[in-house]
Design an enzyme around this catalytic site. Sequence first.
Site, PDB file in Angstrom:
ATOM      1  N   TYR A 146       0.824  -1.211   0.000  1.00 34.28           N
ATOM      2  CA  TYR A 146       0.000   0.000   0.000  1.00 34.28           C
ATOM      3  C   TYR A 146       0.861   1.265   0.000  1.00 34.28           C
ATOM      4  O   TYR A 146       0.512   2.265  -0.607  1.00 34.28           O
ATOM      5  CB  TYR A 146      -0.895   0.034   1.242  1.00 34.28           C
ATOM      6  CG  TYR A 146      -2.186  -0.720   1.102  1.00 34.28           C
ATOM      7  CD1 TYR A 146      -2.195  -2.096   0.947  1.00 34.28           C
ATOM      8  CD2 TYR A 146      -3.408  -0.048   1.136  1.00 34.28           C
ATOM      9  CE1 TYR A 146      -3.382  -2.782   0.841  1.00 34.28           C
ATOM     10  CE2 TYR A 146      -4.596  -0.729   1.025  1.00 34.28           C
ATOM     11  CZ  TYR A 146      -4.582  -2.100   0.879  1.00 34.28           C
ATOM     12  OH  TYR A 146      -5.771  -2.770   0.766  1.00 34.28           O
ATOM     13  N   LYS A 196       3.369 -15.811   3.784  1.00 33.84           N
ATOM     14  CA  LYS A 196       3.561 -16.511   2.508  1.00 33.84           C
ATOM     15  C   LYS A 196       5.060 -16.725   2.357  1.00 33.84           C
ATOM     16  O   LYS A 196       5.691 -16.292   1.393  1.00 33.84           O
ATOM     17  CB  LYS A 196       2.971 -15.644   1.379  1.00 33.84           C
ATOM     18  CG  LYS A 196       2.969 -16.277   0.004  1.00 33.84           C
ATOM     19  CD  LYS A 196       1.918 -17.359  -0.163  1.00 33.84           C
ATOM     20  CE  LYS A 196       2.118 -18.074  -1.497  1.00 33.84           C
ATOM     21  NZ  LYS A 196       1.282 -19.286  -1.632  1.00 33.84           N
ATOM     22  N   ASP A 228      -2.807 -18.434   1.734  1.00 39.44           N
ATOM     23  CA  ASP A 228      -3.793 -19.089   0.853  1.00 39.44           C
ATOM     24  C   ASP A 228      -4.522 -20.207   1.603  1.00 39.44           C
ATOM     25  O   ASP A 228      -5.745 -20.367   1.486  1.00 39.44           O
ATOM     26  CB  ASP A 228      -3.136 -19.603  -0.446  1.00 39.44           C
ATOM     27  CG  ASP A 228      -1.821 -20.336  -0.222  1.00 39.44           C
ATOM     28  OD1 ASP A 228      -1.340 -20.374   0.935  1.00 39.44           O
ATOM     29  OD2 ASP A 228      -1.276 -20.890  -1.197  1.00 39.44           O
ATOM     30  N   ASP A 252      -6.215  -7.068   4.234  1.00 41.34           N
ATOM     31  CA  ASP A 252      -7.309  -6.473   3.462  1.00 41.34           C
ATOM     32  C   ASP A 252      -8.181  -7.578   2.881  1.00 41.34           C
ATOM     33  O   ASP A 252      -9.406  -7.562   2.990  1.00 41.34           O
ATOM     34  CB  ASP A 252      -6.732  -5.595   2.342  1.00 41.34           C
ATOM     35  CG  ASP A 252      -7.835  -4.941   1.528  1.00 41.34           C
ATOM     36  OD1 ASP A 252      -8.789  -4.430   2.141  1.00 41.34           O
ATOM     37  OD2 ASP A 252      -7.752  -4.961   0.286  1.00 41.34           O
ATOM     38  N   ASP A 256     -12.020  -9.110   4.332  1.00 40.30           N
ATOM     39  CA  ASP A 256     -13.242  -9.112   3.515  1.00 40.30           C
ATOM     40  C   ASP A 256     -13.826 -10.515   3.424  1.00 40.30           C
ATOM     41  O   ASP A 256     -15.042 -10.711   3.461  1.00 40.30           O
ATOM     42  CB  ASP A 256     -12.960  -8.592   2.098  1.00 40.30           C
ATOM     43  CG  ASP A 256     -13.277  -7.113   1.950  1.00 40.30           C
ATOM     44  OD1 ASP A 256     -13.052  -6.367   2.923  1.00 40.30           O
ATOM     45  OD2 ASP A 256     -13.748  -6.691   0.876  1.00 40.30           O
TER      46      ASP A 256
HETATM   47  C1  IPM Z   1     -10.295  -1.341   3.783  1.00 35.90           C
HETATM   48  C2  IPM Z   1     -10.555  -0.776   2.419  1.00 35.90           C
HETATM   49  C3  IPM Z   1      -9.383   0.115   2.030  1.00 35.90           C
HETATM   50  C4  IPM Z   1      -8.140  -0.743   2.026  1.00 35.90           C
HETATM   51  C5  IPM Z   1      -9.568   0.833   0.688  1.00 35.90           C
HETATM   52  C6  IPM Z   1     -10.823   1.663   0.672  1.00 35.90           C
HETATM   53  C7  IPM Z   1      -8.365   1.662   0.322  1.00 35.90           C
HETATM   54  O1  IPM Z   1     -10.769  -1.776   1.486  1.00 35.90           O
HETATM   55  O2  IPM Z   1     -10.210  -0.549   4.747  1.00 35.90           O
HETATM   56  O3  IPM Z   1     -10.164  -2.557   3.899  1.00 35.90           O
HETATM   57  O4  IPM Z   1      -7.835  -1.402   1.023  1.00 35.90           O
HETATM   58  O5  IPM Z   1      -7.462  -0.751   3.050  1.00 35.90           O
HETATM   59 MN    MN Z   2     -10.680  -3.747   2.307  1.00 31.31          MN
END
Ligand code: IPM
Ligand code: MN
Length: 365
Positions: A146, A196, A228, A252, A256
């Site tokens: 990032y 990894k 993974d 990240d 999710d």
């Molecule tokens: C999160 C989001 C952010 C990230 C984006 C919006 C830049 O997906 O907070 O997980 O990738 O960190």
């Molecule tokens: Mn995210």
Amino acid sequence: MKNYKIAVLAGDGIGEEIMAEAIKILKLVEERNDVSFELMPGEFGASAWFNTGHSFPEETKKICDQADAILKGTIGLSHEESKKIPVEELPERGALLPMRRRYDTFANFRPVYLPASLAHFSPLKPEIIGDGIDIIIIRELVGGLYFGEKETGINDQGLRYAREMLEYDENQIRRIVETGFQTAMKRKRVLHSIHKSNVLKSSVLWTDIVGEVSEDYPAVEVEHVLVDAAATYLCLNPGQFDVMVMENLFGDILSDQAGGILGSLGLMPSACVGPEKSYYEPSHGSAPDIAGKNIANPYSMIGSVAMMLEMSFGMDEEAKNLWKAMQSVFAAGYSTPDLSKPGIDITMVSTQEFGDRVSEFLISQ
Ligand code: IPM
Ligand code: MN
């Protein structure tokens, strides 16, 4: 009486409406406790760009600098609207990442919590969910790909290329790994280190540091899991995890996925903790398609308030009460249209009504 200054950045899309519910709860918390909150609203995100020409305006930076904690809603607008904003001012690049960097919020806590009252939201089978899911994902938030150097151009063969650097030094790794161990000490004393190292040098260094830090925490059992494989185990046997610690991009993606096993990212609040300042935000986006409809569930926003009460203001008891109040609302059969399809046992309520129900349960405790 304790007085805390809170920067309130509602942001874009559903941010405004879920933040309104968070504020409702903060007012109630003030009434019930010997505490007062000074709420300092600031513009942030795409709407801030349209209003001021900056997605993280100077004025907002000043407000955040003065605040004891920052409560942030959601950012981002529809694809069409976003196209009007210069790339460097897009809310992710122009506001969110600069905020993480400004306050060095290296430790991102994302609880993945599915108590019985929420189990029906999960796409997993009951036998996989077992007694429920209760994991904390700890994601490094200010390093790795990032924030590494980035370059694009045309290479010697005339081909467009992009290059970005994944770099961590040992101190950056050590502080997040220590956060992982400290969190594990407060919970089940099991830490899953996600990496990894069969491919990435950064993961080899990561794993070395985990080994070194583990010497200071002999009571914590460490499990090393490839990222993974961890993705698979999250679906097949999430109950094996308690505290998971990992670098930025892995966190990240896996967080999710964790939202997916709960049934919605709408059930994922988060805390982004720095050495001096922390900010609190839902893990999800601004859902422009449902913005303004009063149907978005404010759980992740109110959950972020609970995390702020605990982590920034030391109000552990009230934070627990708030979690319990939210679960009671689901347990009583209420939900919002974004989370649930109409069902026999579900009473559909609006964003506002959900917030009202949480308030009622909180008062009754
Ligand atoms: C999160 C989001 C952010 C990230 C984006 C919006 C830049 O997906 O907070 O997980 O990738 O960190
Ligand atoms: Mn995210």
